[in-house]
Design an enzyme around this catalytic site. Structure first.
Site, PDB file in Angstrom:
ATOM      1  N   GLU A 154       6.316  -4.963  -0.605  1.00 53.18           N
ATOM      2  CA  GLU A 154       5.045  -4.264  -0.819  1.00 53.18           C
ATOM      3  C   GLU A 154       4.396  -3.820   0.495  1.00 53.18           C
ATOM      4  O   GLU A 154       3.888  -4.665   1.247  1.00 53.18           O
ATOM      5  CB  GLU A 154       4.075  -5.211  -1.559  1.00 53.18           C
ATOM      6  CG  GLU A 154       2.709  -4.610  -1.784  1.00 53.18           C
ATOM      7  CD  GLU A 154       1.785  -5.502  -2.605  1.00 53.18           C
ATOM      8  OE1 GLU A 154       2.079  -6.701  -2.760  1.00 53.18           O
ATOM      9  OE2 GLU A 154       0.760  -4.989  -3.084  1.00 53.18           O
ATOM     10  N   GLU A 160      -4.430  -5.350   6.437  1.00 54.58           N
ATOM     11  CA  GLU A 160      -3.656  -6.538   6.052  1.00 54.58           C
ATOM     12  C   GLU A 160      -2.330  -6.658   6.783  1.00 54.58           C
ATOM     13  O   GLU A 160      -1.764  -7.740   6.869  1.00 54.58           O
ATOM     14  CB  GLU A 160      -3.426  -6.541   4.541  1.00 54.58           C
ATOM     15  CG  GLU A 160      -4.733  -6.658   3.785  1.00 54.58           C
ATOM     16  CD  GLU A 160      -4.524  -6.857   2.292  1.00 54.58           C
ATOM     17  OE1 GLU A 160      -3.578  -7.521   1.877  1.00 54.58           O
ATOM     18  OE2 GLU A 160      -5.350  -6.307   1.535  1.00 54.58           O
ATOM     19  N   ASP A 187       1.220  -0.339  -4.599  1.00 52.55           N
ATOM     20  CA  ASP A 187      -0.100  -0.908  -4.917  1.00 52.55           C
ATOM     21  C   ASP A 187      -1.115   0.223  -4.773  1.00 52.55           C
ATOM     22  O   ASP A 187      -1.343   0.737  -3.669  1.00 52.55           O
ATOM     23  CB  ASP A 187      -0.403  -2.076  -3.972  1.00 52.55           C
ATOM     24  CG  ASP A 187      -1.748  -2.734  -4.275  1.00 52.55           C
ATOM     25  OD1 ASP A 187      -2.730  -2.002  -4.494  1.00 52.55           O
ATOM     26  OD2 ASP A 187      -1.818  -3.978  -4.261  1.00 52.55           O
ATOM     27  N   HIS A 190      -3.884  -0.166  -2.051  1.00 54.64           N
ATOM     28  CA  HIS A 190      -3.451   0.086  -0.669  1.00 54.64           C
ATOM     29  C   HIS A 190      -3.153   1.578  -0.476  1.00 54.64           C
ATOM     30  O   HIS A 190      -3.481   2.155   0.563  1.00 54.64           O
ATOM     31  CB  HIS A 190      -2.199  -0.726  -0.338  1.00 54.64           C
ATOM     32  CG  HIS A 190      -2.387  -2.207  -0.428  1.00 54.64           C
ATOM     33  ND1 HIS A 190      -3.396  -2.866   0.233  1.00 54.64           N
ATOM     34  CD2 HIS A 190      -1.706  -3.164  -1.102  1.00 54.64           C
ATOM     35  CE1 HIS A 190      -3.324  -4.158  -0.041  1.00 54.64           C
ATOM     36  NE2 HIS A 190      -2.311  -4.366  -0.846  1.00 54.64           N
ATOM     37  N   HIS A 213       0.966  -2.040  -8.642  1.00 55.58           N
ATOM     38  CA  HIS A 213      -0.288  -2.785  -8.771  1.00 55.58           C
ATOM     39  C   HIS A 213      -1.377  -1.791  -9.134  1.00 55.58           C
ATOM     40  O   HIS A 213      -1.601  -0.801  -8.436  1.00 55.58           O
ATOM     41  CB  HIS A 213      -0.611  -3.559  -7.486  1.00 55.58           C
ATOM     42  CG  HIS A 213       0.108  -4.880  -7.424  1.00 55.58           C
ATOM     43  ND1 HIS A 213       0.299  -5.583  -6.248  1.00 55.58           N
ATOM     44  CD2 HIS A 213       0.648  -5.642  -8.425  1.00 55.58           C
ATOM     45  CE1 HIS A 213       0.945  -6.721  -6.541  1.00 55.58           C
ATOM     46  NE2 HIS A 213       1.172  -6.760  -7.841  1.00 55.58           N
ATOM     47  N   ARG A 219     -10.783  -1.514  -5.657  1.00 56.40           N
ATOM     48  CA  ARG A 219     -10.028  -2.673  -6.144  1.00 56.40           C
ATOM     49  C   ARG A 219     -10.652  -3.311  -7.383  1.00 56.40           C
ATOM     50  O   ARG A 219     -10.313  -4.439  -7.744  1.00 56.40           O
ATOM     51  CB  ARG A 219      -9.815  -3.720  -5.039  1.00 56.40           C
ATOM     52  CG  ARG A 219      -8.380  -4.223  -5.087  1.00 56.40           C
ATOM     53  CD  ARG A 219      -7.987  -5.124  -3.954  1.00 56.40           C
ATOM     54  NE  ARG A 219      -6.523  -5.151  -3.908  1.00 56.40           N
ATOM     55  CZ  ARG A 219      -5.804  -5.849  -3.052  1.00 56.40           C
ATOM     56  NH1 ARG A 219      -6.402  -6.597  -2.146  1.00 56.40           N
ATOM     57  NH2 ARG A 219      -4.493  -5.805  -3.082  1.00 56.40           N
ATOM     58  N   GLU A 248      -3.720  -5.863 -10.498  1.00 53.12           N
ATOM     59  CA  GLU A 248      -4.090  -6.749  -9.393  1.00 53.12           C
ATOM     60  C   GLU A 248      -5.421  -6.194  -8.874  1.00 53.12           C
ATOM     61  O   GLU A 248      -5.467  -5.360  -7.974  1.00 53.12           O
ATOM     62  CB  GLU A 248      -3.026  -6.745  -8.293  1.00 53.12           C
ATOM     63  CG  GLU A 248      -3.332  -7.781  -7.217  1.00 53.12           C
ATOM     64  CD  GLU A 248      -2.392  -7.674  -6.047  1.00 53.12           C
ATOM     65  OE1 GLU A 248      -1.621  -8.607  -5.822  1.00 53.12           O
ATOM     66  OE2 GLU A 248      -2.439  -6.640  -5.336  1.00 53.12           O
TER      67      GLU A 248
HETATM   68  C1  LER Z   1      -2.485  -8.139  -1.043  1.00 58.59           C
HETATM   69  O1  LER Z   1      -3.466  -7.239  -0.697  1.00 58.59           O
HETATM   70  C2  LER Z   1      -1.649  -7.623  -2.122  1.00 58.59           C
HETATM   71  O2  LER Z   1      -1.745  -6.488  -2.511  1.00 58.59           O
HETATM   72  C3  LER Z   1      -0.710  -8.537  -2.740  1.00 58.59           C
HETATM   73  O3  LER Z   1      -0.061  -7.934  -3.809  1.00 58.59           O
HETATM   74  C4  LER Z   1       0.284  -8.992  -1.711  1.00 58.59           C
HETATM   75  O4  LER Z   1       0.319 -10.331  -1.555  1.00 58.59           O
HETATM   76 MN    MN Z   2      -0.720  -5.759  -4.283  1.00 59.48          MN
END
Ligand code: LER
Ligand code: MN
Length: 272
Positions: A154, A160, A187, A190, A213, A219, A248
């Site tokens: 990922e 991060e 994700d 991100h 994600h 978020r 997530e």
């Molecule tokens: C952390 O920001 C994340 O997106 C998780 O899925 C990774 O540990």
């Molecule tokens: Mn993630």
């Protein structure tokens, strides 16, 4: 067919994280199941935090799959990463992830390497850190393949990790290093920070995206921010993505409402 999933975190020390459900495995599964989710994604403290048979019974009872297992506890609890300058720490990270891969494999679920990738630490040059990451992913990818599961890497946003921030860089990294047994996690939180055009990046990474994600720009659960999900969903359908979109996201305003909002958005964007 794109499938729905909600995250469950069972690690009390990271209470402020972006996971829909907390604390109680069975209650969370019962709620996810009642809303019609296809699967749950688990974030546990270790590979032996849950008993496999008991978990299997719960999955049957609530008609759910495990979509994936997260490995991040290795970093948040122990501070281990694949790119630490200390070789003994890198070995601990590898061992931890190997066990998590085996745990996931008991449910045919892939493991995710997100925060366990680490960072280019001070005193380490970038090529060296990327070399350790490639070595780790290659080794762990083989372990996953030997158990018949995928391994998912990922890319994370710049706050991060300073290793790989976009999914297109992720594809390039896997190709350049000939890491064949590893796929990518897109994700959407991100990506909202890092990608120039989320839908275009998804199209460019067709064939590599194995997990998504599902979170909005801030978020929060999808529908509470300003990401253009019509475009994102169109791109995922165009590349014939067949995996999970796994929420997530922060349990905002609380877990039950976050789960309900997520399934509403899932139906809106993926069931038409
Ligand atoms: C952390 O920001 C994340 O997106 C998780 O899925 C990774 O540990
Ligand atoms: Mn993630």
């Amino acid at each position: 067919m794109i499938k729905s999933c909600a995250t469950i975190a069972l690690v009390p020390s990271i209470k402020s994280g972006p996971w829909i459900y907390w604390d109680h495995l069975e209650q969370s599964m019962a709620h996810a199941s009642s809303l019609g989710f296809d699967a749950v994604e688990l974030f546990t403290a270790s590979a032996d935090a849950l008993e496999v048979e008991a978990t299997q019974l719960l999955l049957e009872k609530y008609q759910l799959q495990i979509a994936a297992v997260g490995t991040g506890a290795g970093k948040v609890i122990h501070g281990w990463t694949l790119t630490d300058s200390d070789e003994t720490v890198r070995k601990k990270a590898i061992e931890f992830i190997e066990k998590m891969i085996s745990f996931g494999a008991a449910f045919q679920a892939p493991a995710i390497i997100g925060s366990m990738q680490g960072n280019v630490m001070s005193g380490v040059n970038r090529e060296q850190a990327l070399g350790w990451l490639a070595e780790g992913l290659r080794h762990l990818g083989k372990h996953a393949a030997s158990l018949g599961v995928q391994l998912i890497y990922e890319p994370l946003n710049r706050y991060e990790t300073n290793l790989i921030n976009t999914i297109e860089e992720g594809v390039l990294f896997l190709k350049t290093n000939q890491i064949k047994q590893v796929g990518l996690l897109a994700d959407l939180f991100h990506m909202n920070i890092e990608e120039v055009d989320m839908a275009a990046s998804i199209r460019a990474c067709a064939g590599f995206i194995m997990h998504v994600h599902f979170a909005d720009s801030n978020r929060r659960p999808v529908g509470n921010g300003h990401t253009h999900f019509i475009e994102v969903a169109k791109a995922l359908k165009e590349i014939n993505y067949q995996g999970y979109v796994s929420a997530e996201a922060f349990p905002w305003p609380n877990s039950t409402e976050a789960a309900a909002q997520t399934i509403l958005s899932f139906k809106k964007y993926f069931k038409i």
